[in-house]
Design a protein around this motif. Structure first.
Motif, PDB file in Angstrom:
ATOM      1  N   LYS A  49      32.021  -6.962 -19.145  1.00 31.09           N
ATOM      2  CA  LYS A  49      31.678  -5.536 -19.146  1.00 31.09           C
ATOM      3  C   LYS A  49      30.398  -5.329 -18.340  1.00 31.09           C
ATOM      4  N   TYR A  50      30.371  -4.299 -17.515  1.00 31.00           N
ATOM      5  CA  TYR A  50      29.227  -4.051 -16.639  1.00 31.00           C
ATOM      6  C   TYR A  50      27.954  -3.827 -17.449  1.00 31.00           C
ATOM      7  N   ILE A  51      26.893  -4.537 -17.051  1.00 23.80           N
ATOM      8  CA  ILE A  51      25.587  -4.388 -17.697  1.00 23.80           C
ATOM      9  C   ILE A  51      24.795  -3.366 -16.900  1.00 23.80           C
ATOM     10  N   GLY A  52      24.632  -2.191 -17.457  1.00 22.84           N
ATOM     11  CA  GLY A  52      23.952  -1.111 -16.774  1.00 22.84           C
ATOM     12  C   GLY A  52      22.462  -1.348 -16.613  1.00 22.84           C
ATOM     13  N   ASP A  53      21.823  -0.491 -15.834  1.00 25.52           N
ATOM     14  CA  ASP A  53      20.405  -0.660 -15.535  1.00 25.52           C
ATOM     15  C   ASP A  53      19.546  -0.652 -16.791  1.00 25.52           C
ATOM     16  N   ASP A  54      19.810   0.291 -17.705  1.00 25.83           N
ATOM     17  CA  ASP A  54      18.988   0.414 -18.898  1.00 25.83           C
ATOM     18  C   ASP A  54      19.136  -0.804 -19.795  1.00 25.83           C
ATOM     19  N   VAL A  55      20.378  -1.275 -19.981  1.00 22.04           N
ATOM     20  CA  VAL A  55      20.622  -2.453 -20.813  1.00 22.04           C
ATOM     21  C   VAL A  55      19.990  -3.688 -20.185  1.00 22.04           C
ATOM     22  N   ALA A  56      20.134  -3.842 -18.872  1.00 24.08           N
ATOM     23  CA  ALA A  56      19.550  -4.994 -18.176  1.00 24.08           C
ATOM     24  C   ALA A  56      18.037  -5.016 -18.344  1.00 24.08           C
ATOM     25  N   LYS A  57      17.415  -3.848 -18.250  1.00 27.57           N
ATOM     26  CA  LYS A  57      15.958  -3.765 -18.397  1.00 27.57           C
ATOM     27  C   LYS A  57      15.541  -4.148 -19.812  1.00 27.57           C
ATOM     28  N   LYS A  58      16.270  -3.644 -20.804  1.00 28.58           N
ATOM     29  CA  LYS A  58      15.927  -3.939 -22.194  1.00 28.58           C
ATOM     30  C   LYS A  58      16.067  -5.424 -22.505  1.00 28.58           C
ATOM     31  N   ILE A  59      17.121  -6.055 -21.975  1.00 26.51           N
ATOM     32  CA  ILE A  59      17.292  -7.492 -22.202  1.00 26.51           C
ATOM     33  C   ILE A  59      16.158  -8.266 -21.538  1.00 26.51           C
ATOM     34  N   SER A  60      15.819  -7.882 -20.318  1.00 28.91           N
ATOM     35  CA  SER A  60      14.735  -8.558 -19.597  1.00 28.91           C
ATOM     36  C   SER A  60      13.437  -8.496 -20.384  1.00 28.91           C
ATOM     37  N   LEU A  61      13.110  -7.330 -20.903  1.00 23.98           N
ATOM     38  CA  LEU A  61      11.870  -7.165 -21.663  1.00 23.98           C
ATOM     39  C   LEU A  61      11.950  -7.906 -22.998  1.00 23.98           C
TER      40      LEU A  61
END
Length: 232
Positions: A49-61
């Motif tokens: 499933k595509y990981i959107g920008d907001d989700v990607a940012k939250k995981i990174s942080l």
């Protein structure tokens, strides 16, 4: 390689790192990666499933890096190294970590399964004290924390008390306190088996005891220990 594949492969590396450390349940993995990923959503992301920008940012942080970490290739690292930033906050040797159960638990009319402010997100307890209280050391993720809400179990349990739940006990194990789901609501109640069926019991006499219909109650875990903030 496009950004979608980079993010997916990074996410799979993070999950592999967690699994190498014994965090195998999807719900627990989601909790490690920021707490906003449900078990089903973790599975969907692993399936592509595509990981959107907001989700990607939250995981990174959540893993303690800059907001663009998920957008750069990291999966060639050893899986344990990939998750090293998460493990910086892992349990210290000699301690057992208890994390929050998804959703709260009502002790009144009940609380529909939903996000609810938790009093405590995680607790680390010395192994010797866990052995003294429980008689054994539980496997990671077996015992989880919830915040009880409502007045029906007073004075034994007060609104906002923290309750340790043994999630491996999803069956009736004698008259005791359980985390149950009934009518779509999650509650802490005492269950008693009587000659004519199973009874759901509250401690507060303002809340009547009643007999449940067959199959009406789902047991999610057994309550083991409770603690709360009290004024002297």
């Amino acid at each position: 390689m496009d950004i979608a594949e980079i993010r997916t492969r990074n996410f799979k590396a993070l999950i592999a790192g967690l699994e190498s450390r014994g965090v195998t349940r999807r719900r627990d993995q989601g909790a490690k990666l920021g707490g906003f990923l449900s078990a089903s959503y973790v599975s969907q992301l692993l399936a592509g499933k595509y990981i959107g920008d907001d989700v990607a940012k939250k995981i990174s942080l959540a893993v303690g890096t800059d907001h663009g970490w998920m957008d750069r290739p990291h999966w060639e690292q050893d899986a344990t190294t990939s998750i090293s930033t998460v493990l910086e906050t892992e349990t210290r040797p000699g301690y057992v970590r208890f994390d929050v159960f998804e959703g709260g638990a009502g002790m009144g009319a009940g609380l529909v399964n939903q996000d609810y402010p938790e009093v405590v997100q995680t607790i680390e307890v010395a192994e010797w004290e866990v052995r003294r209280k429980l008689g054994y050391l539980p496997k990671p993720g077996r015992i989880q924390l919830i915040t009880g809400r409502g007045p029906s179990m007073k004075p034994k349990l007060e609104d906002g008390d923290i309750i340790w739940i043994d999630t491996s006990c999803n069956y009736f194990d004698g008259d005791d306190y359980y985390l149950i789901n009934i009518g779509g609501e999650t509650q802490i109640k005492m269950l008693q088996k009587r000659g004519d069926g199973m009874y759901v019991v509250s401690i507060n006499p303002d809340f009547p005891t009643y007999r449940s219909d067959e199959g009406e109650v789902s047991i999610l875990g057994k309550a083991l220990i409770h603690a709360g903030l009290r004024r002297f």
